[in-house]
Scaffold this motif. Structure first.
Motif, PDB file in Angstrom:
ATOM      1  N   MET A   1      -5.038 -44.603  21.596  1.00 54.51           N
ATOM      2  CA  MET A   1      -3.988 -45.591  21.488  1.00 54.51           C
ATOM      3  C   MET A   1      -4.362 -46.571  20.381  1.00 54.51           C
ATOM      4  O   MET A   1      -5.492 -47.062  20.329  1.00 54.51           O
ATOM      5  N   PRO A   2      -3.423 -46.886  19.488  1.00 53.88           N
ATOM      6  CA  PRO A   2      -3.746 -47.787  18.384  1.00 53.88           C
ATOM      7  C   PRO A   2      -4.044 -49.206  18.876  1.00 53.88           C
ATOM      8  O   PRO A   2      -3.493 -49.660  19.875  1.00 53.88           O
ATOM      9  N   VAL A   3      -4.925 -49.863  18.164  1.00 60.50           N
ATOM     10  CA  VAL A   3      -5.303 -51.232  18.472  1.00 60.50           C
ATOM     11  C   VAL A   3      -4.803 -52.117  17.335  1.00 60.50           C
ATOM     12  O   VAL A   3      -4.946 -51.769  16.166  1.00 60.50           O
ATOM     13  N   ARG A   4      -4.226 -53.228  17.696  1.00 67.21           N
ATOM     14  CA  ARG A   4      -3.714 -54.155  16.704  1.00 67.21           C
ATOM     15  C   ARG A   4      -4.861 -54.769  15.899  1.00 67.21           C
ATOM     16  O   ARG A   4      -5.926 -55.068  16.444  1.00 67.21           O
ATOM     17  N   ALA A   5      -4.635 -54.987  14.633  1.00 69.02           N
ATOM     18  CA  ALA A   5      -5.661 -55.554  13.761  1.00 69.02           C
ATOM     19  C   ALA A   5      -5.940 -57.011  14.141  1.00 69.02           C
ATOM     20  O   ALA A   5      -5.069 -57.700  14.664  1.00 69.02           O
ATOM     21  N   PRO A   6      -7.154 -57.485  13.889  1.00 68.09           N
ATOM     22  CA  PRO A   6      -7.447 -58.894  14.155  1.00 68.09           C
ATOM     23  C   PRO A   6      -6.587 -59.780  13.258  1.00 68.09           C
ATOM     24  O   PRO A   6      -6.068 -59.342  12.238  1.00 68.09           O
ATOM     25  N   ARG A   7      -6.465 -61.028  13.655  1.00 67.88           N
ATOM     26  CA  ARG A   7      -5.682 -61.971  12.854  1.00 67.88           C
ATOM     27  C   ARG A   7      -6.570 -63.136  12.458  1.00 67.88           C
ATOM     28  O   ARG A   7      -7.647 -63.328  13.013  1.00 67.88           O
ATOM     29  N   ILE A   8      -6.098 -63.914  11.508  1.00 68.54           N
ATOM     30  CA  ILE A   8      -6.829 -65.087  11.067  1.00 68.54           C
ATOM     31  C   ILE A   8      -6.137 -66.313  11.660  1.00 68.54           C
ATOM     32  O   ILE A   8      -4.945 -66.526  11.479  1.00 68.54           O
ATOM     33  N   CYS A   9      -6.897 -67.121  12.385  1.00 71.79           N
ATOM     34  CA  CYS A   9      -6.382 -68.350  12.998  1.00 71.79           C
ATOM     35  C   CYS A   9      -6.177 -69.397  11.897  1.00 71.79           C
ATOM     36  O   CYS A   9      -6.742 -69.283  10.803  1.00 71.79           O
ATOM     37  N   CYS A  11      -7.443 -72.157  11.689  1.00 74.55           N
ATOM     38  CA  CYS A  11      -8.718 -72.817  11.382  1.00 74.55           C
ATOM     39  C   CYS A  11      -9.618 -71.933  10.514  1.00 74.55           C
ATOM     40  O   CYS A  11     -10.675 -72.361  10.077  1.00 74.55           O
ATOM     41  N   GLY A  12      -9.184 -70.675  10.277  1.00 72.99           N
ATOM     42  CA  GLY A  12      -9.922 -69.796   9.378  1.00 72.99           C
ATOM     43  C   GLY A  12     -10.766 -68.726  10.037  1.00 72.99           C
ATOM     44  O   GLY A  12     -11.308 -67.865   9.350  1.00 72.99           O
ATOM     45  N   PHE A  13     -10.886 -68.740  11.363  1.00 70.52           N
ATOM     46  CA  PHE A  13     -11.696 -67.740  12.050  1.00 70.52           C
ATOM     47  C   PHE A  13     -10.891 -66.468  12.300  1.00 70.52           C
ATOM     48  O   PHE A  13      -9.680 -66.519  12.508  1.00 70.52           O
ATOM     49  N   ARG A  14     -11.594 -65.343  12.287  1.00 66.58           N
ATOM     50  CA  ARG A  14     -10.977 -64.054  12.604  1.00 66.58           C
ATOM     51  C   ARG A  14     -10.963 -63.916  14.127  1.00 66.58           C
ATOM     52  O   ARG A  14     -11.986 -64.068  14.791  1.00 66.58           O
ATOM     53  N   ILE A  15      -9.790 -63.616  14.670  1.00 67.71           N
ATOM     54  CA  ILE A  15      -9.609 -63.537  16.119  1.00 67.71           C
ATOM     55  C   ILE A  15      -9.150 -62.132  16.493  1.00 67.71           C
ATOM     56  O   ILE A  15      -8.205 -61.602  15.906  1.00 67.71           O
ATOM     57  N   ALA A  16      -9.786 -61.548  17.506  1.00 71.63           N
ATOM     58  CA  ALA A  16      -9.415 -60.216  17.971  1.00 71.63           C
ATOM     59  C   ALA A  16      -8.004 -60.241  18.561  1.00 71.63           C
ATOM     60  O   ALA A  16      -7.535 -61.267  19.062  1.00 71.63           O
ATOM     61  N   SER A  17      -7.348 -59.118  18.517  1.00 68.82           N
ATOM     62  CA  SER A  17      -5.995 -58.989  19.052  1.00 68.82           C
ATOM     63  C   SER A  17      -5.954 -59.390  20.526  1.00 68.82           C
ATOM     64  O   SER A  17      -6.819 -59.017  21.308  1.00 68.82           O
ATOM     65  N   GLY A  18      -4.962 -60.191  20.891  1.00 68.88           N
ATOM     66  CA  GLY A  18      -4.788 -60.594  22.277  1.00 68.88           C
ATOM     67  C   GLY A  18      -5.680 -61.747  22.704  1.00 68.88           C
ATOM     68  O   GLY A  18      -5.675 -62.129  23.861  1.00 68.88           O
ATOM     69  N   GLN A  19      -6.484 -62.290  21.797  1.00 66.59           N
ATOM     70  CA  GLN A  19      -7.396 -63.384  22.116  1.00 66.59           C
ATOM     71  C   GLN A  19      -6.877 -64.691  21.517  1.00 66.59           C
ATOM     72  O   GLN A  19      -6.019 -64.686  20.641  1.00 66.59           O
ATOM     73  N   GLN A  20      -7.420 -65.803  22.000  1.00 65.68           N
ATOM     74  CA  GLN A  20      -7.103 -67.114  21.442  1.00 65.68           C
ATOM     75  C   GLN A  20      -8.371 -67.730  20.883  1.00 65.68           C
ATOM     76  O   GLN A  20      -9.446 -67.604  21.467  1.00 65.68           O
ATOM     77  N   CYS A  21      -8.222 -68.413  19.796  1.00 65.96           N
ATOM     78  CA  CYS A  21      -9.324 -69.150  19.194  1.00 65.96           C
ATOM     79  C   CYS A  21      -9.583 -70.406  20.038  1.00 65.96           C
ATOM     80  O   CYS A  21      -8.686 -70.884  20.739  1.00 65.96           O
ATOM     81  N   ARG A  27      -5.677 -76.963  21.829  1.00 62.47           N
ATOM     82  CA  ARG A  27      -4.326 -77.491  21.591  1.00 62.47           C
ATOM     83  C   ARG A  27      -3.412 -77.215  22.781  1.00 62.47           C
ATOM     84  O   ARG A  27      -2.623 -78.071  23.181  1.00 62.47           O
ATOM     85  N   ALA A  28      -3.526 -76.030  23.378  1.00 61.66           N
ATOM     86  CA  ALA A  28      -2.703 -75.693  24.542  1.00 61.66           C
ATOM     87  C   ALA A  28      -3.056 -76.595  25.722  1.00 61.66           C
ATOM     88  O   ALA A  28      -2.164 -77.072  26.439  1.00 61.66           O
ATOM     89  N   ALA A  29      -4.343 -76.857  25.923  1.00 65.01           N
ATOM     90  CA  ALA A  29      -4.765 -77.741  27.015  1.00 65.01           C
ATOM     91  C   ALA A  29      -4.246 -79.163  26.793  1.00 65.01           C
ATOM     92  O   ALA A  29      -3.784 -79.817  27.738  1.00 65.01           O
ATOM     93  N   GLU A  30      -4.293 -79.636  25.561  1.00 61.00           N
ATOM     94  CA  GLU A  30      -3.775 -80.974  25.253  1.00 61.00           C
ATOM     95  C   GLU A  30      -2.268 -81.050  25.483  1.00 61.00           C
ATOM     96  O   GLU A  30      -1.756 -82.020  26.028  1.00 61.00           O
TER      97      GLU A  30
END
Length: 118
Positions: A1-9, A11-21, A27-30
Motif C-alpha cells: 500500500m502506498p505511503v504518503r510522502a512526508p511534508r514540511i511544517c 517551522c521548517g521540520f520534515r514531518i511524517a505523514s499523519g503526524q503533527q509537529c 498551537r492546537a492546545a492554545e
C-alpha cells in the motif's frame, strides 16, 4: 500500500505523514484553551442540581447504553439533538438517550464533529 510522502511544517521540520509537529500541537492546545476559556460553565449551561436529579431518575429507568451493539451500563444522559441553550429542547425527555461514557466521549463526539454541531 502506498505511503504518503512526508511534508514540511511551517517551522521548517520534515514531518511524517499523519503526524503533527510539536509547534502544531502547541498551537492546537492554545486554540483549545482559548475556546474553553470563553465557554460558559456547565452550571451556566443548565446542568444544575435539577438536572442532576432528573439525570439520576432517567438513568435508573434506562440502565444500558443506547448505541447499537453496546450493552454497557449507561452513565451519561445525552441530548440526541444538541440543545445549544434551547431550554425546551434541553428538558425534552424525548431528546434524551442513555449512553456509557466511552460511547458518549468517542462515538457521539465524533458524530457531532462530522455534522458540525461542535
Amino acid at each position: 500500500m502506498p505511503v504518503r510522502a512526508p511534508r514540511i511544517c511551517g517551522c521548517g521540520f520534515r514531518i511524517a505523514s499523519g503526524q503533527q509537529c510539536s509547534c502544531e500541537r502547541r498551537r492546537a492546545a492554545e486554540r483549545n484553551a482559548r475556546a474553553e476559556a470563553q465557554r460558559p460553565s456547565a452550571r451556566e449551561r443548565g446542568y444544575d442540581s435539577k438536572w442532576d436529579r432528573e439525570r439520576e431518575v432517567y438513568l435508573k429507568a434506562h440502565t444500558t447504553c443506547a448505541r447499537p451493539g453496546c450493552r454497557a451500563p449507561a452513565t451519561v444522559v445525552d441530548h440526541i439533538i444538541p440543545h445549544r441553550g434551547d431550554r425546551k429542547l434541553f428538558w425534552s425527555r424525548s431528546n434524551w438517550q442513555p449512553m456509557c461514557r466511552s460511547c458518549h466521549s468517542r462515538v457521539k463526539q465524533a458524530e457531532e464533529k462530522r455534522h458540525g454541531y461542535v
